[in-house]
Structure formats: structure tokens, C-alpha cells
Design a protein around this motif. Structure first.
Motif, PDB file in Angstrom:
ATOM      1  N   ALA A  80       0.852  -1.185   0.000  1.00 42.40           N
ATOM      2  CA  ALA A  80       0.000   0.000   0.000  1.00 42.40           C
ATOM      3  C   ALA A  80       0.887   1.234   0.000  1.00 42.40           C
ATOM      4  O   ALA A  80       1.744   1.387   0.870  1.00 42.40           O
ATOM      5  CB  ALA A  80      -0.913  -0.015   1.220  1.00 42.40           C
ATOM      6  N   VAL A  81       0.680   2.104  -0.995  1.00 47.73           N
ATOM      7  CA  VAL A  81       1.539   3.268  -1.174  1.00 47.73           C
ATOM      8  C   VAL A  81       0.676   4.515  -1.306  1.00 47.73           C
ATOM      9  O   VAL A  81      -0.293   4.530  -2.068  1.00 47.73           O
ATOM     10  CB  VAL A  81       2.429   3.105  -2.429  1.00 47.73           C
ATOM     11  CG1 VAL A  81       3.384   4.260  -2.578  1.00 47.73           C
ATOM     12  CG2 VAL A  81       3.201   1.794  -2.372  1.00 47.73           C
ATOM     13  N   THR A  82       1.030   5.557  -0.562  1.00 54.85           N
ATOM     14  CA  THR A  82       0.289   6.811  -0.604  1.00 54.85           C
ATOM     15  C   THR A  82       1.253   7.987  -0.608  1.00 54.85           C
ATOM     16  O   THR A  82       2.322   7.908  -0.004  1.00 54.85           O
ATOM     17  CB  THR A  82      -0.656   6.932   0.616  1.00 54.85           C
ATOM     18  OG1 THR A  82      -1.364   8.177   0.539  1.00 54.85           O
ATOM     19  CG2 THR A  82       0.087   6.857   1.924  1.00 54.85           C
ATOM     20  N   PRO A  83       0.860   9.080  -1.271  1.00 56.57           N
ATOM     21  CA  PRO A  83       1.646  10.303  -1.108  1.00 56.57           C
ATOM     22  C   PRO A  83       1.417  10.848   0.302  1.00 56.57           C
ATOM     23  O   PRO A  83       0.458  10.460   0.979  1.00 56.57           O
ATOM     24  CB  PRO A  83       1.069  11.251  -2.165  1.00 56.57           C
ATOM     25  CG  PRO A  83      -0.271  10.706  -2.505  1.00 56.57           C
ATOM     26  CD  PRO A  83      -0.255   9.239  -2.197  1.00 56.57           C
ATOM     27  N   VAL A  84       2.301  11.722   0.731  1.00 56.68           N
ATOM     28  CA  VAL A  84       2.180  12.333   2.052  1.00 56.68           C
ATOM     29  C   VAL A  84       1.563  13.709   1.901  1.00 56.68           C
ATOM     30  O   VAL A  84       1.987  14.511   1.073  1.00 56.68           O
ATOM     31  CB  VAL A  84       3.567  12.446   2.723  1.00 56.68           C
ATOM     32  CG1 VAL A  84       3.471  13.187   4.043  1.00 56.68           C
ATOM     33  CG2 VAL A  84       4.165  11.065   2.923  1.00 56.68           C
ATOM     34  N   PHE A  85       0.516  13.963   2.691  1.00 58.69           N
ATOM     35  CA  PHE A  85      -0.132  15.265   2.732  1.00 58.69           C
ATOM     36  C   PHE A  85      -0.127  15.745   4.179  1.00 58.69           C
ATOM     37  O   PHE A  85      -0.645  15.060   5.062  1.00 58.69           O
ATOM     38  CB  PHE A  85      -1.577  15.183   2.228  1.00 58.69           C
ATOM     39  CG  PHE A  85      -1.679  14.864   0.760  1.00 58.69           C
ATOM     40  CD1 PHE A  85      -1.335  15.819  -0.187  1.00 58.69           C
ATOM     41  CD2 PHE A  85      -2.114  13.634   0.330  1.00 58.69           C
ATOM     42  CE1 PHE A  85      -1.428  15.540  -1.533  1.00 58.69           C
ATOM     43  CE2 PHE A  85      -2.217  13.345  -1.017  1.00 58.69           C
ATOM     44  CZ  PHE A  85      -1.867  14.295  -1.954  1.00 58.69           C
ATOM     45  N   THR A  86       0.449  16.899   4.424  1.00 53.52           N
ATOM     46  CA  THR A  86       0.510  17.485   5.759  1.00 53.52           C
ATOM     47  C   THR A  86       1.010  16.450   6.775  1.00 53.52           C
ATOM     48  O   THR A  86       0.397  16.204   7.805  1.00 53.52           O
ATOM     49  CB  THR A  86      -0.862  18.048   6.187  1.00 53.52           C
ATOM     50  OG1 THR A  86      -1.439  18.748   5.091  1.00 53.52           O
ATOM     51  CG2 THR A  86      -0.732  19.002   7.347  1.00 53.52           C
ATOM     52  N   ALA A  87       2.110  15.810   6.431  1.00 55.56           N
ATOM     53  CA  ALA A  87       2.795  14.844   7.298  1.00 55.56           C
ATOM     54  C   ALA A  87       1.951  13.613   7.638  1.00 55.56           C
ATOM     55  O   ALA A  87       2.132  12.988   8.673  1.00 55.56           O
ATOM     56  CB  ALA A  87       3.290  15.515   8.566  1.00 55.56           C
ATOM     57  N   SER A  88       1.016  13.240   6.757  1.00 54.43           N
ATOM     58  CA  SER A  88       0.177  12.066   6.995  1.00 54.43           C
ATOM     59  C   SER A  88      -0.175  11.422   5.649  1.00 54.43           C
ATOM     60  O   SER A  88       0.138  11.960   4.596  1.00 54.43           O
ATOM     61  CB  SER A  88      -1.088  12.479   7.741  1.00 54.43           C
ATOM     62  OG  SER A  88      -1.845  11.347   8.094  1.00 54.43           O
ATOM     63  N   TYR A  89      -0.847  10.291   5.711  1.00 57.89           N
ATOM     64  CA  TYR A  89      -1.323   9.617   4.507  1.00 57.89           C
ATOM     65  C   TYR A  89      -2.485  10.422   3.907  1.00 57.89           C
ATOM     66  O   TYR A  89      -3.110  11.240   4.582  1.00 57.89           O
ATOM     67  CB  TYR A  89      -1.761   8.181   4.812  1.00 57.89           C
ATOM     68  CG  TYR A  89      -2.599   8.051   6.060  1.00 57.89           C
ATOM     69  CD1 TYR A  89      -3.943   8.353   6.045  1.00 57.89           C
ATOM     70  CD2 TYR A  89      -2.019   7.650   7.257  1.00 57.89           C
ATOM     71  CE1 TYR A  89      -4.714   8.256   7.188  1.00 57.89           C
ATOM     72  CE2 TYR A  89      -2.785   7.541   8.413  1.00 57.89           C
ATOM     73  CZ  TYR A  89      -4.124   7.847   8.367  1.00 57.89           C
ATOM     74  OH  TYR A  89      -4.882   7.756   9.497  1.00 57.89           O
ATOM     75  N   SER A  90      -2.790  10.155   2.659  1.00 59.80           N
ATOM     76  CA  SER A  90      -3.849  10.912   1.985  1.00 59.80           C
ATOM     77  C   SER A  90      -5.237  10.485   2.469  1.00 59.80           C
ATOM     78  O   SER A  90      -5.442   9.354   2.931  1.00 59.80           O
ATOM     79  CB  SER A  90      -3.755  10.717   0.467  1.00 59.80           C
ATOM     80  OG  SER A  90      -4.196   9.421   0.099  1.00 59.80           O
ATOM     81  N   GLY A  91      -6.194  11.385   2.334  1.00 61.27           N
ATOM     82  CA  GLY A  91      -7.575  11.083   2.700  1.00 61.27           C
ATOM     83  C   GLY A  91      -8.153   9.976   1.835  1.00 61.27           C
ATOM     84  O   GLY A  91      -8.924   9.144   2.321  1.00 61.27           O
ATOM     85  N   LEU A  92      -7.788   9.942   0.562  1.00 62.93           N
ATOM     86  CA  LEU A  92      -8.269   8.896  -0.336  1.00 62.93           C
ATOM     87  C   LEU A  92      -7.784   7.527   0.138  1.00 62.93           C
ATOM     88  O   LEU A  92      -8.542   6.556   0.170  1.00 62.93           O
ATOM     89  CB  LEU A  92      -7.803   9.175  -1.765  1.00 62.93           C
ATOM     90  CG  LEU A  92      -8.225   8.193  -2.836  1.00 62.93           C
ATOM     91  CD1 LEU A  92      -9.747   8.088  -2.919  1.00 62.93           C
ATOM     92  CD2 LEU A  92      -7.631   8.604  -4.177  1.00 62.93           C
ATOM     93  N   PHE A  93      -6.524   7.457   0.532  1.00 60.61           N
ATOM     94  CA  PHE A  93      -5.932   6.224   1.051  1.00 60.61           C
ATOM     95  C   PHE A  93      -6.692   5.758   2.296  1.00 60.61           C
ATOM     96  O   PHE A  93      -7.121   4.622   2.397  1.00 60.61           O
ATOM     97  CB  PHE A  93      -4.463   6.502   1.373  1.00 60.61           C
ATOM     98  CG  PHE A  93      -3.679   5.326   1.861  1.00 60.61           C
ATOM     99  CD1 PHE A  93      -3.128   4.431   0.965  1.00 60.61           C
ATOM    100  CD2 PHE A  93      -3.443   5.137   3.214  1.00 60.61           C
ATOM    101  CE1 PHE A  93      -2.364   3.360   1.409  1.00 60.61           C
ATOM    102  CE2 PHE A  93      -2.684   4.074   3.662  1.00 60.61           C
ATOM    103  CZ  PHE A  93      -2.148   3.177   2.761  1.00 60.61           C
ATOM    104  N   LYS A  94      -6.888   6.673   3.248  1.00 57.00           N
ATOM    105  CA  LYS A  94      -7.601   6.343   4.482  1.00 57.00           C
ATOM    106  C   LYS A  94      -9.038   5.933   4.188  1.00 57.00           C
ATOM    107  O   LYS A  94      -9.541   4.953   4.754  1.00 57.00           O
ATOM    108  CB  LYS A  94      -7.592   7.506   5.460  1.00 57.00           C
ATOM    109  CG  LYS A  94      -8.314   7.173   6.771  1.00 57.00           C
ATOM    110  CD  LYS A  94      -8.335   8.332   7.714  1.00 57.00           C
ATOM    111  CE  LYS A  94      -8.971   8.030   9.052  1.00 57.00           C
ATOM    112  NZ  LYS A  94     -10.085   7.132   9.085  1.00 57.00           N
TER     113      LYS A  94
END
Length: 110
Positions: A80-94
Motif C-alpha cells: 500500500a503506497v500513498t503520497p504524504v499530505f501534511t505529514a500524513s497519509y492521503s484522505g483517499l488512502f484512508k
């Protein structure tokens, strides 16, 4: 052995997807070297964003999302790979992992 790759990259081409593909190929090479036959399925969350939102509203997964959930939960291995947004995983990923049943990825199969 079935390996499912979940990529939450938003752009095309996506550096997140490129990383996911590299990780999958390293895993395939390692597992093949151990004598396993490996199949890889890729789930692109970018194309499922509307289906994920629909699931939150209705409580039902549209067919494409249902297939993606099945791919993730039936896999022997998951990348599972996600870009980092505001030092966290993306909302789409979550959001994708939020629509999966809480015990579906525990590794116990009936």
C-alpha cells in the motif's frame, strides 16, 4: 501467491504508482527466487474516488470498488503506497481502508 498493490497517487503519471510498481517487482523477484509463482494486481484509488464516496453515502460498494476490496482482502500480500499530505497519509488512502471491514486484513481466513 497473490500480491495486491494499492496506489493512492493522484496524478498521471504518478510517482506514487512508480514507487508501488518498483516495490511490487522487488517483491515478485524475491518471492519467485523462493520458488513461489506470483501474480500482481494493482488497485488505483484515483479511479475509485467517486465509488468510495458513494459507499460512504449509501453503505454499498459499487462493483468496481467491491472488486478492489476483494483484491485487497483476498491477497496473500499487500503493498500500500500513498503520497504524504501534511505529514500524513492521503484522505483517499484512508477512505479506501475505512470501507474495508475492520477484521478483513487480519490474515485469518475461514
Amino acid at each position: 501467491m497473490k500480491l495486491t498493490v494499492v496506489s493512492a497517487g493522484l496524478s498521471t503519471p504518478s510517482s506514487t504508482r512508480l514507487l508501488a510498481d518498483r516495490l511490487a517487482e522487488v517483491a515478485r523477484a524475491d518471492l519467485t527466487g523462493q520458488g513461489h509463482t506470483v501474480s500482481i494486481e494493482v488497485v488505483e484509488l484515483r479511479t475509485l474516488a467517486g465509488d468510495i464516496a458513494h459507499h460512504f453515502v449509501t453503505g454499498f460498494a459499487p462493483p468496481r470498488l467491491s472488486a478492489a476490496i476483494d483484491a485487497a482482502t483476498a491477497a496473500d500480500g499487500l503493498i500500500a503506497v500513498t503520497p504524504v499530505f501534511t505529514a500524513s497519509y492521503s484522505g483517499l488512502f484512508k477512505s479506501f481502508f475505512d470501507v474495508i471491514a475492520p477484521d478483513a486484513l487480519t490474515g485469518s481466513r475461514s
